[in-house]
Design an enzyme around this catalytic site. Sequence first.
Site, PDB file in Angstrom:
ATOM      1  N   CYS A  33       0.808  -1.226   0.000  1.00 54.07           N
ATOM      2  CA  CYS A  33       0.000   0.000   0.000  1.00 54.07           C
ATOM      3  C   CYS A  33       0.835   1.268   0.000  1.00 54.07           C
ATOM      4  CB  CYS A  33      -0.919   0.008   1.219  1.00 54.07           C
ATOM      5  SG  CYS A  33       0.014  -0.013   2.752  1.00 54.07           S
ATOM      6  N   ASP A  35       2.367   2.483   2.612  1.00 53.01           N
ATOM      7  CA  ASP A  35       2.405   3.103   3.938  1.00 53.01           C
ATOM      8  C   ASP A  35       3.773   2.871   4.575  1.00 53.01           C
ATOM      9  OD1 ASP A  35      -0.142   3.905   3.550  1.00 53.01           O
ATOM     10  OD2 ASP A  35      -1.073   2.362   4.787  1.00 53.01           O
ATOM     11  N   CYS A  58      -2.716   3.549   7.397  1.00 56.66           N
ATOM     12  CA  CYS A  58      -4.131   3.341   7.698  1.00 56.66           C
ATOM     13  C   CYS A  58      -4.356   3.247   9.213  1.00 56.66           C
ATOM     14  CB  CYS A  58      -4.590   2.052   7.027  1.00 56.66           C
ATOM     15  SG  CYS A  58      -3.830   0.600   7.758  1.00 56.66           S
ATOM     16  N   CYS A 102      -1.089  -5.088   7.816  1.00 54.03           N
ATOM     17  CA  CYS A 102      -0.732  -3.743   8.277  1.00 54.03           C
ATOM     18  C   CYS A 102       0.092  -3.798   9.565  1.00 54.03           C
ATOM     19  CB  CYS A 102      -1.979  -2.909   8.527  1.00 54.03           C
ATOM     20  SG  CYS A 102      -3.121  -2.904   7.140  1.00 54.03           S
TER      21      CYS A 102
HETATM   22 FE1  FES Z   1      -1.211   0.221   4.421  1.00 55.78          FE
HETATM   23 FE2  FES Z   1      -2.683  -0.753   6.334  1.00 55.78          FE
HETATM   24  S1  FES Z   1      -3.311  -0.328   4.322  1.00 55.78           S
HETATM   25  S2  FES Z   1      -0.550  -0.429   6.351  1.00 55.78           S
END
Ligand code: FES
Length: 125
Positions: A33, A35, A58, A102
């Site tokens: 993602c 992140d 998230c 995540c």
């Molecule tokens: Fe990226 Fe949760 S969607 S860490």
Amino acid sequence: MYSEKVMDHFQHPRNVGEIPDADGVGVEGNARCGDIMKIWIKVEDGRIVDVKFKTFGCAAAVATSSMITELVKGKTLDEAEAITNKSVAEALDGLPPIKMHCSNLAADALKNAIADYRAKKLQSV
Ligand code: FES
């Protein structure tokens, strides 16, 4: 979908920030993602005495980051290293299965910070 604990840690994350003179710094990104989490640790006598984090991610990523800082404070490096993404998720009363990936961010960034601390310590010997 999320437990009350996840929502609490997402809305009121603990230990957000940086430690300018940290003894170890770890970063981990989630390739799925994009992140990212960064964590700073302060170590005294083999124990984590302070820890701060910044997570761009998230709700599950922020909540697991916050929870892991609570779990590791005061722990020895070996105890902190033994913390897994599963144990962080359990401490939050679980994560939806689709969000389990995540929780890797926090556990892996912490491991990277401990490895960074150990590498710096070896260099200074
Ligand atoms: Fe990226 Fe949760 S969607 S860490």
